[in-house]
Design a protein around this motif. Sequence first.
Motif, PDB file in Angstrom:
ATOM      1  N   ARG C 413       0.843  -1.181   0.000  1.00  0.00           N
ATOM      2  CA  ARG C 413       0.000   0.000   0.000  1.00  0.00           C
ATOM      3  C   ARG C 413       0.892   1.251   0.000  1.00  0.00           C
ATOM      4  N   ARG C 414       1.951   1.224   0.850  1.00  0.00           N
ATOM      5  CA  ARG C 414       2.881   2.359   0.908  1.00  0.00           C
ATOM      6  C   ARG C 414       3.541   2.580  -0.436  1.00  0.00           C
ATOM      7  N   ILE C 415       4.071   1.498  -0.993  1.00  0.00           N
ATOM      8  CA  ILE C 415       4.732   1.618  -2.292  1.00  0.00           C
ATOM      9  C   ILE C 415       3.755   2.171  -3.312  1.00  0.00           C
ATOM     10  N   PHE C 416       2.533   1.639  -3.240  1.00  0.00           N
ATOM     11  CA  PHE C 416       1.530   2.019  -4.204  1.00  0.00           C
ATOM     12  C   PHE C 416       1.174   3.502  -4.085  1.00  0.00           C
ATOM     13  N   ASP C 417       0.955   3.956  -2.862  1.00  0.00           N
ATOM     14  CA  ASP C 417       0.648   5.371  -2.645  1.00  0.00           C
ATOM     15  C   ASP C 417       1.771   6.247  -3.188  1.00  0.00           C
ATOM     16  N   ASP C 418       3.007   5.833  -2.878  1.00  0.00           N
ATOM     17  CA  ASP C 418       4.155   6.588  -3.391  1.00  0.00           C
ATOM     18  C   ASP C 418       4.088   6.680  -4.906  1.00  0.00           C
ATOM     19  N   GLN C 419       3.813   5.536  -5.536  1.00  0.00           N
ATOM     20  CA  GLN C 419       3.859   5.511  -6.996  1.00  0.00           C
ATOM     21  C   GLN C 419       2.703   6.299  -7.612  1.00  0.00           C
ATOM     22  N   VAL C 420       1.541   6.295  -6.925  1.00  0.00           N
ATOM     23  CA  VAL C 420       0.423   7.093  -7.435  1.00  0.00           C
ATOM     24  C   VAL C 420       0.860   8.552  -7.538  1.00  0.00           C
ATOM     25  N   VAL C 421       1.501   9.020  -6.471  1.00  0.00           N
ATOM     26  CA  VAL C 421       1.918  10.420  -6.458  1.00  0.00           C
ATOM     27  C   VAL C 421       3.039  10.660  -7.468  1.00  0.00           C
ATOM     28  N   LEU C 422       4.024   9.779  -7.460  1.00  0.00           N
ATOM     29  CA  LEU C 422       5.136   9.941  -8.397  1.00  0.00           C
ATOM     30  C   LEU C 422       4.625   9.940  -9.837  1.00  0.00           C
ATOM     31  N   GLY C 423       3.702   9.000 -10.124  1.00  0.00           N
ATOM     32  CA  GLY C 423       3.178   8.890 -11.478  1.00  0.00           C
ATOM     33  C   GLY C 423       2.436  10.153 -11.876  1.00  0.00           C
ATOM     34  N   HIS C 424       1.698  10.701 -10.942  1.00  0.00           N
ATOM     35  CA  HIS C 424       0.955  11.918 -11.215  1.00  0.00           C
ATOM     36  C   HIS C 424       1.911  13.056 -11.562  1.00  0.00           C
ATOM     37  N   ILE C 425       2.954  13.160 -10.758  1.00  0.00           N
ATOM     38  CA  ILE C 425       3.930  14.222 -11.020  1.00  0.00           C
ATOM     39  C   ILE C 425       4.573  13.999 -12.388  1.00  0.00           C
ATOM     40  N   PHE C 426       4.921  12.762 -12.645  1.00  0.00           N
ATOM     41  CA  PHE C 426       5.561  12.408 -13.909  1.00  0.00           C
ATOM     42  C   PHE C 426       4.695  12.829 -15.092  1.00  0.00           C
ATOM     43  N   ASN C 427       3.387  12.590 -14.974  1.00  0.00           N
ATOM     44  CA  ASN C 427       2.484  12.913 -16.072  1.00  0.00           C
ATOM     45  C   ASN C 427       2.358  14.411 -16.323  1.00  0.00           C
ATOM     46  N   GLN C 445      -6.021  17.256  -2.971  1.00  0.00           N
ATOM     47  CA  GLN C 445      -7.376  17.367  -3.519  1.00  0.00           C
ATOM     48  C   GLN C 445      -7.553  16.537  -4.786  1.00  0.00           C
ATOM     49  N   HIS C 446      -6.448  16.430  -5.550  1.00  0.00           N
ATOM     50  CA  HIS C 446      -6.558  15.683  -6.805  1.00  0.00           C
ATOM     51  C   HIS C 446      -6.851  14.215  -6.568  1.00  0.00           C
ATOM     52  N   PHE C 447      -6.416  13.729  -5.430  1.00  0.00           N
ATOM     53  CA  PHE C 447      -6.561  12.294  -5.165  1.00  0.00           C
ATOM     54  C   PHE C 447      -7.738  11.992  -4.256  1.00  0.00           C
ATOM     55  N   LEU C 448      -8.372  13.040  -3.760  1.00  0.00           N
ATOM     56  CA  LEU C 448      -9.424  12.859  -2.781  1.00  0.00           C
ATOM     57  C   LEU C 448      -8.867  12.189  -1.521  1.00  0.00           C
ATOM     58  N   TRP C 449      -7.613  12.507  -1.222  1.00  0.00           N
ATOM     59  CA  TRP C 449      -6.994  11.968  -0.019  1.00  0.00           C
ATOM     60  C   TRP C 449      -7.112  13.000   1.091  1.00  0.00           C
ATOM     61  N   SER C 450      -6.845  12.558   2.312  1.00  0.00           N
ATOM     62  CA  SER C 450      -6.796  13.525   3.396  1.00  0.00           C
ATOM     63  C   SER C 450      -5.464  14.271   3.299  1.00  0.00           C
ATOM     64  N   GLN C 451      -5.477  15.466   3.869  1.00  0.00           N
ATOM     65  CA  GLN C 451      -4.275  16.295   3.815  1.00  0.00           C
ATOM     66  C   GLN C 451      -3.113  15.595   4.524  1.00  0.00           C
ATOM     67  N   GLN C 452      -3.466  14.931   5.633  1.00  0.00           N
ATOM     68  CA  GLN C 452      -2.431  14.262   6.424  1.00  0.00           C
ATOM     69  C   GLN C 452      -1.776  13.149   5.631  1.00  0.00           C
ATOM     70  N   LYS C 453      -2.618  12.399   4.912  1.00  0.00           N
ATOM     71  CA  LYS C 453      -2.070  11.270   4.177  1.00  0.00           C
ATOM     72  C   LYS C 453      -1.096  11.771   3.120  1.00  0.00           C
ATOM     73  N   MET C 454      -1.516  12.829   2.398  1.00  0.00           N
ATOM     74  CA  MET C 454      -0.653  13.360   1.354  1.00  0.00           C
ATOM     75  C   MET C 454       0.645  13.889   1.960  1.00  0.00           C
ATOM     76  N   ALA C 455       0.513  14.566   3.114  1.00  0.00           N
ATOM     77  CA  ALA C 455       1.709  15.100   3.758  1.00  0.00           C
ATOM     78  C   ALA C 455       2.673  13.975   4.123  1.00  0.00           C
ATOM     79  N   ARG C 456       2.068  12.862   4.595  1.00  0.00           N
ATOM     80  CA  ARG C 456       2.901  11.722   4.989  1.00  0.00           C
ATOM     81  C   ARG C 456       3.649  11.173   3.777  1.00  0.00           C
ATOM     82  N   VAL C 457       2.902  11.014   2.691  1.00  0.00           N
ATOM     83  CA  VAL C 457       3.522  10.447   1.494  1.00  0.00           C
ATOM     84  C   VAL C 457       4.618  11.368   0.972  1.00  0.00           C
ATOM     85  N   LEU C 458       4.305  12.662   0.927  1.00  0.00           N
ATOM     86  CA  LEU C 458       5.298  13.619   0.401  1.00  0.00           C
ATOM     87  C   LEU C 458       6.557  13.608   1.275  1.00  0.00           C
ATOM     88  N   ARG C 459       6.343  13.528   2.593  1.00  0.00           N
ATOM     89  CA  ARG C 459       7.504  13.509   3.483  1.00  0.00           C
ATOM     90  C   ARG C 459       8.367  12.282   3.191  1.00  0.00           C
TER      91      ARG C 459
END
Lengths: 439, 261, 497
Positions: C413-427, C445-459
């Motif tokens: 799930r962690r790897i996947f979340d990372d890749q969702v974000v990376l892929g989005h940036i890549f696109n 907002q683009h992912f309909l994720w919570s702010q905390q989750k996105m912050a965690r992934v970005l960190r």
Amino acid sequence: MSVDDRRVWLLIAAIAVLGAVFIPISQIWLDIEYDYTLRTVVLGSSILGIISGVLGCFAVLRRESLMGDALSHAALPGVGIAFLLAGRELGALLIGAGISSWLGVMFIRSLLSTTRIKQDTAMGITLAAWFAAGIALLAYIQAVPDASQAGLDTFIFGQAAAIVESDVRLIAAVSTVVFIVIIVFWKEFKLVTFDPEFAGANGFRVTFFNTLLSTLIVIAIVLGLQLAGVILMVGLLIAPGIAARQWTQKLDQMVILSAMFGAFAGGIGAALSAIDADVPTGPMIIVVAFLIVTISILFAPGRGLAWTFLQQSQDRRRFAALTTLRDLYKYATSHGGATHPVPASFMAGIGGASVDVGLAQLQRQGYIERDGAAWVLTATGAEAAARDVHNQRLWDLYRAYGDELGLPTVNEDRQRAIGDVLTVPAVTKLETLLKGQTS
Amino acid sequence: MSKQLDSTDKKPPALLVDDLTVAYNSKPAIWDIDLNVPEGVLMAIVGPNGAGKSTFIKAVLNLIPRAAGTALFYGQAYEQARSLVGYVPQRGSVDWDFPTSVLDVVTMGLYGKLGWFRRPGRQERELALHALDQVSMADFANRQISQLSGGQQQRTFLARALVQDAQIYFMDEPFAAVDAVTERAIVNILRELRERGKTVLVVHHDLQTVKDYFDWVTLLNVEVIASGPTEATFTSENLRKTYGGRVAFLDGGAPVNMAGD
Amino acid sequence: MFGIEMVVIDLLLNFFSREEINTFLRDPQVTATIIGSLIAISGALLGTFLLLRGMSLTSDAISHTVLLGIVVAFIVMTSLLNLEPDLSSPWLIIGAAAAGVATVVLTELIFRSGLVKQDAALGLAFPLLFAVAIILISRFVDDVHLDEDAVMVGEIGVAWADTNSHCLSNCETVTITPDDERAITARRCVNCTAENIYPRDEGAVFEEYCGNCGTYSPAQAWSAGLLETEPILVFWPRSITVTAIMMLLTVGFVVLFYKELKLASFDDALAKALGLRPGVLHYALMVLVSLVAVGAFDAVGSILVVAFFIIPPAAAYLLTDRLSVMLVISAVIGSLGAFFGYDLARGHFLGIIEMDSVLALINRVFGLQLLEQWDSSISASMVLMIFIFFIIAWVLSPKYGLISVAARRANQRRIFDDQVVLGHIFNHQHDESEIMELQADDLYQHFLWSQQKMARVLRRLRTSHLIEIANNIVRLTQRGEESVQHFRQNNLSEHIV
């Protein structure tokens, strides 16, 4: 009201009459005495049969027949624990059974969602383990001296004789609530059972209605246990629905019919088991229910096996007659005329059992006559043959030019008269075309 | 690219999908899909088996959980736009031996509009009959559904969607294994829907007919490879990107005539 | 059967003394465990193939319906052929096998009518056959071995007492005729053997008609006090022989047809194409299931047999991917369950917990007055132990267990979340949409994720140097680009071969 509908209502009336007639007959021939106790038992059993029949329809249509088996086995430990906690109190035992069944469902679901174990195995594991737990508990309870545990094993094979008036009241009250829920959510249950995906896309809460329906099925099973017992309950649950399905094409009729079948099996099974105190009710009811299924599978109009068999043999005769007629006609016309005799040896030379069948059939219809060593087409026979040739030509034209003429697309059953399949103007168009071609 | 369309067009698009991702067991079935479908187009969704075409439709319609992303119908979320959406599931997804009639199945399209307790009445019956007439199935209204041919089943499903009178339709492989008559009937219905200003998204398998039937196309293989007007999008290069080398033997008669491009 | 037992006893006598064998087998737990294990091994071997063929519930159905075969054969034997009823008679076994096959055939017939679905067909067929069996039992059979209770739970606890006695030396059979001086004159001392009355029938009938006339086996003669020198005897529980034969048949079948069974279980069509007649194999399997069910019937009861078929293979299925290993593991689990199940029935759970103290605890906590002495059905307890081993396998299996799967999923799930974000940036990077799409603050907002989750992934992505954030715009680093490319190659392009 269509013919089919009328047939279903007739059947329902017939079952009611049969049930009513059974009482005097069984009094005379089987020496069953319908005293107050037995009347209570029969009434209670019939209501239990109705609720099993109604919910069983949904179990069958959702392909959850064997889930019913797992659920009924899974009820047993709940009965034991409820007994230990609250004594022999029907309401408590049923609640215990219900909770235990529900835990079984949850266990099956969690096995399916977390492992690669398939549904049949998951149900088998639950069924065996819960049942063993129930048996272990009952064995422990029976070792307790002075416990009024009598009647607990009725949950294993069912014993309707244990039903008393207060039980019937409880059963009737619960059943009424269940029926009201079904009526209120009728279209939702129907849609969710038939096409859950479409229901979801239309904003119906599929999970909610699925869970509600499963809960109702569990209630029906738990109530029915007194009648059929945990082992045979699956039969009482699904047999009425399967039988009803054969007689009708409509869900509402299927449910009503299934309720009738369930009441019939429950009531009569309970009455029959009163003949001999040794025989538990469950097996009796299952045998009655299976008889209903057998009759339905064999004789249900349009769908039953006997019906299909009859239809097939009729078709075979009809087709044999038709091909034989064509052979005779072809030979006769190419040897001088439609009524030119056709040597029997020629027909025998074509061979095949169907020739004999065809000849016999044609003779019966008066289309041919035997003339020494030959067959001769009668006037009506020749006419029929000519009509058939004409019919085939029209079908040929339909196939070739139907689209261009803008004729509707129909199932091209060439053995039927084209006039039965197409409208009059359509056939006229083809006739005109045929005339134009031949002239 | 899609955002440019937005700025020139005031009206919200029929379907706007943003960063939609769906995963089964953490394996992506569709991946970061952005899609902008303008109103009034007939759009084919094509791609190889397992490319996530059905998954895409189901995710958009909230039938399966999304890992990420949003979908807006005419600028509204699905919950608000539900009455605007019509859906034709795959024919194989239901039990055709279910005890019910053709008319009854079509009437089911109206269940969503009926509230609790309410049963379909005469008015619903007439709407359903009308829809059946549109797909040339009026004669079959009282037929038991198990007696239908595959094409007739498909047309029944189509009628059920028509009766919903939606603005945007999602159809999951309506052309799969149907006879020529049904195929023609479906195409006619699709064109009629477009003329009435509806938007239709169709999961489609037959590359040969894409150019004839559809004016808009989305090539999908887990990701969106390309999306736009058929003429500009359905190119052999895009097809190659979508199908890999396999497209070579798919185009005996060339799925698209590339001479002009 | 008698002869087979003798051969085994002779073999054992090479290693143990007669007394040792007798004492060993007279321990109820030993005998129950041996019988339980033998059934468990047969059940596990057959159950494994049933599981792989998706037929687990067929074994459930058959274990119910063999009863009909037993009952019918029983009635035919006692009423028509006037034979002594004996639960290990070949007639009963043939009857049971026939009933097992009949179940499968009846289910097929109902299903083939085209009017009833497969699951419903099975759900109709076996309750019917079982119901008929119960009616027949309660109406026509009056025998302690064949009542409804024995049907369910069997009598494994007393299996040690139901023995064949084998005489080694001082073997003297005694026949007492009416003119024998030792004859106790009864009302009518007749030639009992000729009238089918045996000393084994015991009780009133024998005494009334025969007094003590008849032929006594050495064991009977000794216990009746007719012998002066004690015969040297070995007492052999009969259920052991029956279940052992079933086990040997099963093992033999599996060894002989291993590759055919394996192939037919994985790919029926291929097996047919190779000329292996999977249909024959199918029915052979069903016959064996019936045989094991009937062999086990006397000991564990027809209904609990099903647990021995289904649960151990399912547990093994969670522990291994290899068929041969699966067969061994499931046999071991079944046997362990049988051993510890006996303890559980007597109130000892795995030697850790005493059921009596559990009951006492329940009484104290809930204020109840339950009997604080746990004594329960042995066969049901064996099933429960097997089930507990299943639960242990389910939770702890290194590959498919709940714990390891949860851990693996969380990681994926962690790897996947990372890749969702990376892929989005890549696109979107290097694209005119990047100002809109790649704002670090509202990326969530683009992912309909919570702010905390996105912050965690970005960190997480920043600490592993996959992205960098400049002017609130997220960009991939060199490493980030490589990671995306790698992921796409491995996960997205699999459909493009």
